[in-house]
Write an enzyme that holds these catalytic residues in place. Sequence first.
Site, PDB file in Angstrom:
ATOM      1  N   ASN A  59      40.166  44.547  47.225  1.00 59.79           N
ATOM      2  CA  ASN A  59      39.903  43.493  48.221  1.00 59.79           C
ATOM      3  C   ASN A  59      41.013  42.443  48.196  1.00 59.79           C
ATOM      4  O   ASN A  59      40.756  41.258  48.403  1.00 59.79           O
ATOM      5  CB  ASN A  59      38.547  42.830  47.926  1.00 59.79           C
ATOM      6  CG  ASN A  59      38.048  42.006  49.104  1.00 59.79           C
ATOM      7  OD1 ASN A  59      38.206  42.404  50.259  1.00 59.79           O
ATOM      8  ND2 ASN A  59      37.489  40.840  48.849  1.00 59.79           N
TER       9      ASN A  59
ATOM     10  N   SER B 194      27.818  32.577  39.817  1.00 65.76           N
ATOM     11  CA  SER B 194      27.666  32.001  41.148  1.00 65.76           C
ATOM     12  C   SER B 194      26.377  31.194  41.234  1.00 65.76           C
ATOM     13  O   SER B 194      25.380  31.517  40.561  1.00 65.76           O
ATOM     14  CB  SER B 194      27.609  33.151  42.158  1.00 65.76           C
ATOM     15  OG  SER B 194      27.140  32.680  43.405  1.00 65.76           O
TER      16      SER B 194
ATOM     17  N   TYR C  59      23.731  41.349  44.843  1.00 61.58           N
ATOM     18  CA  TYR C  59      24.952  40.695  44.345  1.00 61.58           C
ATOM     19  C   TYR C  59      24.593  39.632  43.299  1.00 61.58           C
ATOM     20  O   TYR C  59      25.139  39.591  42.201  1.00 61.58           O
ATOM     21  CB  TYR C  59      25.726  40.064  45.508  1.00 61.58           C
ATOM     22  CG  TYR C  59      26.755  39.044  45.053  1.00 61.58           C
ATOM     23  CD1 TYR C  59      27.895  39.430  44.369  1.00 61.58           C
ATOM     24  CD2 TYR C  59      26.566  37.668  45.306  1.00 61.58           C
ATOM     25  CE1 TYR C  59      28.828  38.495  43.936  1.00 61.58           C
ATOM     26  CE2 TYR C  59      27.488  36.730  44.878  1.00 61.58           C
ATOM     27  CZ  TYR C  59      28.617  37.146  44.189  1.00 61.58           C
ATOM     28  OH  TYR C  59      29.529  36.217  43.760  1.00 61.58           O
TER      29      TYR C  59
ATOM     30  N   LYS D 295      25.191  39.160  38.968  1.00 60.52           N
ATOM     31  CA  LYS D 295      25.684  37.975  38.244  1.00 60.52           C
ATOM     32  C   LYS D 295      24.691  37.565  37.155  1.00 60.52           C
ATOM     33  O   LYS D 295      25.069  37.242  36.036  1.00 60.52           O
ATOM     34  CB  LYS D 295      25.911  36.817  39.221  1.00 60.52           C
ATOM     35  CG  LYS D 295      27.031  37.061  40.231  1.00 60.52           C
ATOM     36  CD  LYS D 295      28.378  37.143  39.558  1.00 60.52           C
ATOM     37  CE  LYS D 295      29.519  37.351  40.532  1.00 60.52           C
ATOM     38  NZ  LYS D 295      30.796  37.667  39.880  1.00 60.52           N
TER      39      LYS D 295
HETATM   40  P1  NAD Z   1      38.069  38.377  45.870  1.00 63.62           P
HETATM   41  O1  NAD Z   1      37.457  39.604  46.438  1.00 63.62           O
HETATM   42  O2  NAD Z   1      39.161  37.721  46.633  1.00 63.62           O
HETATM   43  O3  NAD Z   1      38.592  38.651  44.382  1.00 63.62           O
HETATM   44  C1  NAD Z   1      38.004  39.619  43.547  1.00 63.62           C
HETATM   45  C2  NAD Z   1      39.139  40.521  43.087  1.00 63.62           C
HETATM   46  O4  NAD Z   1      38.625  41.519  42.196  1.00 63.62           O
HETATM   47  C3  NAD Z   1      39.811  41.262  44.249  1.00 63.62           C
HETATM   48  O5  NAD Z   1      41.208  41.055  44.171  1.00 63.62           O
HETATM   49  C4  NAD Z   1      39.444  42.736  44.017  1.00 63.62           C
HETATM   50  O6  NAD Z   1      40.473  43.603  44.454  1.00 63.62           O
HETATM   51  C5  NAD Z   1      39.248  42.755  42.515  1.00 63.62           C
HETATM   52  N1  NAD Z   1      38.339  43.802  42.026  1.00 63.62           N
HETATM   53  C6  NAD Z   1      37.100  44.114  42.494  1.00 63.62           C
HETATM   54  N2  NAD Z   1      36.584  45.112  41.761  1.00 63.62           N
HETATM   55  C7  NAD Z   1      37.485  45.424  40.805  1.00 63.62           C
HETATM   56  C8  NAD Z   1      37.532  46.368  39.749  1.00 63.62           C
HETATM   57  N3  NAD Z   1      36.520  47.225  39.542  1.00 63.62           N
HETATM   58  N4  NAD Z   1      38.620  46.415  38.946  1.00 63.62           N
HETATM   59  C9  NAD Z   1      39.668  45.586  39.157  1.00 63.62           C
HETATM   60  N5  NAD Z   1      39.692  44.677  40.155  1.00 63.62           N
HETATM   61  C10 NAD Z   1      38.607  44.598  40.963  1.00 63.62           C
HETATM   62  O7  NAD Z   1      36.880  37.337  45.580  1.00 63.62           O
HETATM   63  P2  NAD Z   1      36.944  35.828  45.095  1.00 63.62           P
HETATM   64  O8  NAD Z   1      36.341  34.989  46.153  1.00 63.62           O
HETATM   65  O9  NAD Z   1      38.288  35.513  44.569  1.00 63.62           O
HETATM   66  O10 NAD Z   1      35.896  35.909  43.901  1.00 63.62           O
HETATM   67  C11 NAD Z   1      36.284  36.051  42.547  1.00 63.62           C
HETATM   68  C12 NAD Z   1      35.029  36.074  41.680  1.00 63.62           C
HETATM   69  O11 NAD Z   1      34.289  34.878  41.888  1.00 63.62           O
HETATM   70  C13 NAD Z   1      34.083  37.220  42.013  1.00 63.62           C
HETATM   71  O12 NAD Z   1      33.547  37.722  40.811  1.00 63.62           O
HETATM   72  C14 NAD Z   1      33.004  36.564  42.837  1.00 63.62           C
HETATM   73  O13 NAD Z   1      31.774  37.222  42.739  1.00 63.62           O
HETATM   74  C15 NAD Z   1      32.943  35.181  42.213  1.00 63.62           C
HETATM   75  N6  NAD Z   1      32.419  34.160  43.138  1.00 63.62           N
HETATM   76  C16 NAD Z   1      33.011  33.990  44.350  1.00 63.62           C
HETATM   77  C17 NAD Z   1      32.485  33.049  45.243  1.00 63.62           C
HETATM   78  C18 NAD Z   1      33.091  32.864  46.612  1.00 63.62           C
HETATM   79  O14 NAD Z   1      32.422  32.322  47.497  1.00 63.62           O
HETATM   80  N7  NAD Z   1      34.343  33.240  46.854  1.00 63.62           N
HETATM   81  C19 NAD Z   1      31.372  32.277  44.871  1.00 63.62           C
HETATM   82  C20 NAD Z   1      30.808  32.473  43.607  1.00 63.62           C
HETATM   83  C21 NAD Z   1      31.343  33.422  42.749  1.00 63.62           C
END
Ligand code: NAD
Length: 336
Positions: free
Chosen positions: A34, A123, A147, A151
Amino acid sequence: MILVTGGAGYIGSHVCMALLDAGLDVVALDNLSNSNQASLQRVQSLCGRSLVFRHADIRNEEAIYDILRACGVSAVIHLAGLKAVGDSSVRPMTYYENNVLGTMRLISAMRKAHVKTLVFSSSATVYGVPTYLPLDEQHPLGPTNPYGRTKLFIEEMLKDLYRSDDEWRLGILRYFNPVGAHESGLIGEDPVGVPNNLVPFVAQVAIGKQEKLKICGNDYDTPDGTGIRDYIHVVDLASGHLSVLSHLKQPGVLTLNLGTGNGNSVLEVIRTFEAVSGRPIPYEIGERRAGDVAICYADPTLAGETLGWQSTRSLAQMCADHWRWQLNNPCGYRGT
Ligand code: NAD
Ligand code: UDP
């Protein structure tokens, strides 16, 4: 050396930037499911320092172990995961496999490599429907979608891990709603397809990629009827990771909210975005989105007291920075 899983993603790229800026060495790991590696090239040119990139999957324990050993990693910031709430109801097992099993493999590799410091991206969704506000860390937990449950299960797993081995230093960070972008306009959120989240969607309306926003309900019990959330600037969020890392000197499990403590409605976000971008945001009122709560905002007191950390950037700055990123990169990283 700090390992950042999911380092090429939206939050991960800003965390890598904060770590490099602070003089720390970074290895970023990502399977690019992603994200785009261009984010990390930009991070390096912005801060004038280089990092190590490894194209790998957290479910591959051997690969992780090799990276931990070869790079001399001392701590892991674990952001890799799938994060789309709606998609998680359609493909729950994919979310459990990627997020929960992936974290299990990561922990297993860390144990073998004797790396016992981990900061995990949780989260606010773990709280589910608020029974009181603001949400402090003691609020009962009850996520309403797969989801959120990934978490919660990972949080519980980490607590069990510590109970079984009190050498671990674990930080669990419950993010509220990260928005905005680095002030350079060079790194930011690059959603694939139609954005699910409010601010990226509004930004695409402002630039003309989407015709209008659908407000998901205006009959909530809030002052203007639209949903209220705690939006936090992604650069403030990233600096929270730096603070927690330097705080994890003693073993234990530290669970903290990372939010601003302020709530803003959908209409307030629209008006603020219009003001900073000078573009109209046409909208229509639609149905409520399944699973949405009326109001959600953090009590960030514990993070303030424990880390001396607090968010400093306003909603206007979040929107202005998000807009600069959108305007400079209408096709995200795919235009590079
Ligand atoms: P994002 O999708 O931009 O980043 C997640 C990254 O993890 C991506 O680059 C993806 O390619 C990589 N990834 C996914 N599965 C993988 C795997 N199996 N092995 C290696 N890489 C993998 O999302 P983000 O917004 O940067 O979120 C980062 C973290 O923060 C996530 O765990 C998400 O659940 C958490 N989070 C995000 C939000 C939000 O609103 N953005 C809110 C609360 C928590
Ligand atoms: N929202 C909206 N239209 C959209 C996307 C979101 O009205 O196209 C609303 C949603 O109902 C919520 C707020 O904007 O009240 C924030 O939603 P987002 O998906 O960004 O965050 P989350 O609901 O996960 O906290």
